[in-house]
Design a protein around this motif. Structure first.
Motif, PDB file in Angstrom:
ATOM      1  N   LEU A   1       0.839  -1.198   0.000  1.00 38.89           N
ATOM      2  CA  LEU A   1       0.000   0.000   0.000  1.00 38.89           C
ATOM      3  C   LEU A   1       0.874   1.248   0.000  1.00 38.89           C
ATOM      4  CD1 LEU A   1      -2.813  -0.941   2.542  1.00 38.89           C
ATOM      5  CD2 LEU A   1      -3.085  -0.542   0.122  1.00 38.89           C
ATOM      6  N   CYS A   2       1.945   1.206   0.811  1.00 36.37           N
ATOM      7  CA  CYS A   2       2.852   2.358   0.857  1.00 36.37           C
ATOM      8  C   CYS A   2       3.573   2.531  -0.469  1.00 36.37           C
ATOM      9  CB  CYS A   2       3.910   2.182   1.930  1.00 36.37           C
ATOM     10  SG  CYS A   2       3.225   2.102   3.556  1.00 36.37           S
ATOM     11  N   ASP A   3       4.097   1.425  -0.997  1.00 41.38           N
ATOM     12  CA  ASP A   3       4.852   1.514  -2.257  1.00 41.38           C
ATOM     13  C   ASP A   3       3.981   2.085  -3.357  1.00 41.38           C
ATOM     14  OD1 ASP A   3       7.032   0.517  -1.097  1.00 41.38           O
ATOM     15  OD2 ASP A   3       6.891  -1.506  -1.900  1.00 41.38           O
ATOM     16  N   ASN A   4       2.722   1.609  -3.434  1.00 39.80           N
ATOM     17  CA  ASN A   4       1.862   2.068  -4.515  1.00 39.80           C
ATOM     18  C   ASN A   4       1.530   3.542  -4.380  1.00 39.80           C
ATOM     19  OD1 ASN A   4       1.890  -0.482  -5.442  1.00 39.80           O
ATOM     20  ND2 ASN A   4      -0.198  -0.990  -4.921  1.00 39.80           N
ATOM     21  N   ALA A   5       1.537   4.032  -3.138  1.00 44.95           N
ATOM     22  CA  ALA A   5       1.212   5.441  -2.967  1.00 44.95           C
ATOM     23  C   ALA A   5       2.480   6.294  -3.050  1.00 44.95           C
ATOM     24  CB  ALA A   5       0.515   5.640  -1.634  1.00 44.95           C
ATOM     25  N   GLY A   6       3.612   5.624  -3.162  1.00 39.75           N
ATOM     26  CA  GLY A   6       4.861   6.362  -3.274  1.00 39.75           C
ATOM     27  C   GLY A   6       5.412   6.835  -1.945  1.00 39.75           C
ATOM     28  N   PHE A   7       5.059   6.155  -0.857  1.00 41.41           N
ATOM     29  CA  PHE A   7       5.585   6.549   0.450  1.00 41.41           C
ATOM     30  C   PHE A   7       6.843   5.756   0.757  1.00 41.41           C
ATOM     31  CE2 PHE A   7       0.910   6.991   1.810  1.00 41.41           C
ATOM     32  CZ  PHE A   7       0.788   8.086   1.002  1.00 41.41           C
ATOM     33  N   ASP A   8       7.516   6.181   1.819  1.00 41.50           N
ATOM     34  CA  ASP A   8       8.667   5.432   2.298  1.00 41.50           C
ATOM     35  C   ASP A   8       8.141   4.273   3.138  1.00 41.50           C
ATOM     36  OD1 ASP A   8      10.804   4.418   3.515  1.00 41.50           O
ATOM     37  OD2 ASP A   8      11.577   6.287   4.338  1.00 41.50           O
ATOM     38  N   ALA A   9       8.152   3.075   2.573  1.00 40.47           N
ATOM     39  CA  ALA A   9       7.499   1.942   3.214  1.00 40.47           C
ATOM     40  C   ALA A   9       8.162   1.566   4.532  1.00 40.47           C
ATOM     41  CB  ALA A   9       7.503   0.743   2.274  1.00 40.47           C
ATOM     42  N   THR A  10       9.479   1.576   4.555  1.00 39.03           N
ATOM     43  CA  THR A  10      10.185   1.137   5.763  1.00 39.03           C
ATOM     44  C   THR A  10       9.823   2.026   6.940  1.00 39.03           C
ATOM     45  OG1 THR A  10      11.960   0.761   4.210  1.00 39.03           O
ATOM     46  CG2 THR A  10      12.422   0.330   6.511  1.00 39.03           C
ATOM     47  N   ASN A  11       9.834   3.324   6.673  1.00 41.19           N
ATOM     48  CA  ASN A  11       9.525   4.311   7.691  1.00 41.19           C
ATOM     49  C   ASN A  11       8.135   4.058   8.276  1.00 41.19           C
ATOM     50  OD1 ASN A  11       9.368   6.536   9.171  1.00 41.19           O
ATOM     51  ND2 ASN A  11       9.551   8.014   7.494  1.00 41.19           N
ATOM     52  N   ILE A  12       7.152   3.915   7.378  1.00 40.81           N
ATOM     53  CA  ILE A  12       5.771   3.774   7.848  1.00 40.81           C
ATOM     54  C   ILE A  12       5.570   2.444   8.563  1.00 40.81           C
ATOM     55  CG2 ILE A  12       3.416   3.462   6.979  1.00 40.81           C
ATOM     56  CD1 ILE A  12       3.838   5.821   5.251  1.00 40.81           C
TER      57      ILE A  12
END
Length: 485
Positions: free
Chosen positions: A389-400
């Motif tokens: 979900l994070c990757d698809n939205a372009g967020f920093d996945a590890t952080n979240i």
């Protein structure tokens, strides 16, 4: 002295392809990763859509995991299982097809190192079975039950579930509008909630917002007769005669469909002759009217006495767009049906997966042996959903994910990814809800598929018969090709 040179035993026909053992397992696992790559980016509200073009050049644009996998012509035997679980999820619950495929592939990915080290697949399968069992039990424990007797509250819940199902689709912008419509439609059905009683008719042209719901039966105007322009376009409380007589030469399919629908809705019975027109064989409804929708004229039967049917009329520009809208509505309708039958819900948006992941990780530390590693791997695999979900939205996945792990460790059990603000949020309060049955089904299907793929250690492929084979050998695949002379 005899040289030790055993003659090779030829058991299978020349050219048969067999591969076995660990390399076979690894290659199956890799094939499943490739399948997951195809649908990976469609997950969630920020997911992308795929455009598939089939052999005839027909284009389909879709975001629905099952549809995409159905249209991919998968030939790899092990990867086909992923397609099957996506289909079964679609048939059983309707939504969550992408999640199922991703979970199964991620389970396999986490297990790959163990397989490479030579850990026996049956050990892995046993651990996974127990992990799934625990996870499902946990979902049942923490899911929130909604009071059925309170109609207003139940309705709000259904609308929220429908909206969550549509979040990731093309029509997410109109989700309020459509979720209300879907709930209306499902509420009109009777106890058993038969899917086929919701007709969806697509009319090209117009805007999406012009779509509407007809309480009753709607069909394209299939007949015309001399002087029909003068006839009133609206009848109150008409009686309906359902005739199986050719009044005009016209496509029979349309007429038959109209007849069946009307019988189910309006009562009455189909007559084959005009002789015995008594009152009891006629159907009735409140209003019959003829309405112009787009370029077509539609007949509506509204307020049918026995009717538990309704018809959604979809409007929209491009044909592909309307087909995709229809698929999204199908997902939402299935979800609403499920939510009515099973009234417990969980928070979506990766929240439930994080909670299960934390629970299983804690549990794995309490048991000795290899099971500890494997249940830990299962727990780690569950994090693929919020991560994706994070990757698809372009967020920093590890952080979240780190924030989420911390939050769940402190007991914030419904915290999931908040795609709108690039942060984490309590998805239960944010009304990102889905029926718990969706998640239960997704987990069981995904882990079954993973276990199935792990338990295969050999593939034997028979070569296709060549033309020189015995007569008829070249035609063994059911397509009567002429012999090559």
């Amino acid at each position: 002295m005899l040289t030790e040179c055993p003659t090779p035993v030829i058991l299978l026909k020349e050219g048969t392809d067999t591969s076995q053992g660990v390399p076979q397992l690894i290659s199956n696992i890799n094939a499943c990763q490739v399948i997951a790559e195809a649908v990976r980016t469609t997950l969630g509200p920020r997911g992308m859509d795929k455009l598939m073009v089939d052999g005839r050049g027909k284009a389909t644009i879709s975001n629905d995991g099952a549809t995409i996998l159905k249209l991919l012509d998968v030939v790899h035997p092990a990867a086909k299982t992923l397609v099957d679980i996506a289909r079964s999820q679609d048939a059983e619950v309707g939504d969550g097809t992408t999640s199922v495929t991703l979970l199964a592939a991620e389970f396999l990915k986490q297990l790959k190192p163990y397989v490479e080290e030579g850990l026996h697949p049956q050990t892995i399968i046993r651990a996974f079975r127990s992990a799934t069992h625990l996870a499902v039990k946990k979902i049942r424990e923490i899911s929130v039950t909604v009071k059925k007797d309170d109609k207003k509250e139940q309705r709000e819940l259904l609308v929220k579930c429908a909206a969550t199902a549509m979040n990731s689709k093309l029509i997410a912008g109109q989700k309020e509008f459509f979720s209300e419509m879907v709930v209306e439609a499902v509420m009109m059905l009777d106890e058993l909630l038969p899917l086929k009683m919701i007709g969806i008719k697509k009319v090209q042209g117009g805007a999406l917002e012009e779509s509407h719901l007809v309480a009753g039966v709607a069909f394209k105007k299939t007949f015309s007769y001399a002087g029909f322009e003068m006839q009133p376009k609206r009848y109150d409380q008409p009686k309906i005669a359902l005739l199986n007589v050719e009044l005009e030469l016209k496509a029979e399919k349309d007429n038959a469909e109209v007849r069946v629908k009307s019988v189910e809705a309006c009562g009455g019975s189909i007559q084959t002759s005009v002789g015995s027109m008594t009152d009891d064989v006629l159907g009735r409804c409140e209003v019959f009217e003829e309405v112009q929708v787009g370029g077509e004229r539609y007949n509506f039967f509204k307020g049918c006495p026995r009717s538990h049917t309704c018809t959604i009329i979809l409007r929209g520009g491009a044909e592909q767009f309307m087909e995709e809208t229809e698929r999204s509505l199908h997902d939402a309708i299935m979800i609403v049906r499920r939510a009515i039958k099973n009234d417990s819900i969980v928070a979506g948006g990766g929240a439930i997966e994080m909670e299960l992941s934390k629970y299983l990780r804690d549990y794995s530390r309490t048991i000795p042996g290899k099971q500890q590693l494997l249940i830990g791997a299962y727990a780690k695999a569950l994090e693929i959903i919020p991560r994706q979900l994070c990757d698809n939205a372009g967020f920093d996945a590890t952080n979240i994910l780190n924030k989420l792990r911390a939050k769940h460790a402190q007991g914030g059990m419904w915290y999931g990814v908040d795609v709108n603000n690039e942060d984490i949020a309590d998805n239960y309060l944010a009304c990102v809800w889905e029926p718990s049955i969706v998640r239960i089904n997704a987990l069981t299907a995904a882990s079954e598929a993973a276990c199935l793929i792990l338990s295969v250690d050999e593939t034997i492929k028979n070569p296709r018969s060549s033309v020189e084979g015995p007569p008829g050998g070249g035609r063994g695949r059911g397509r009567g090709r002429p012999h090559a002379h």
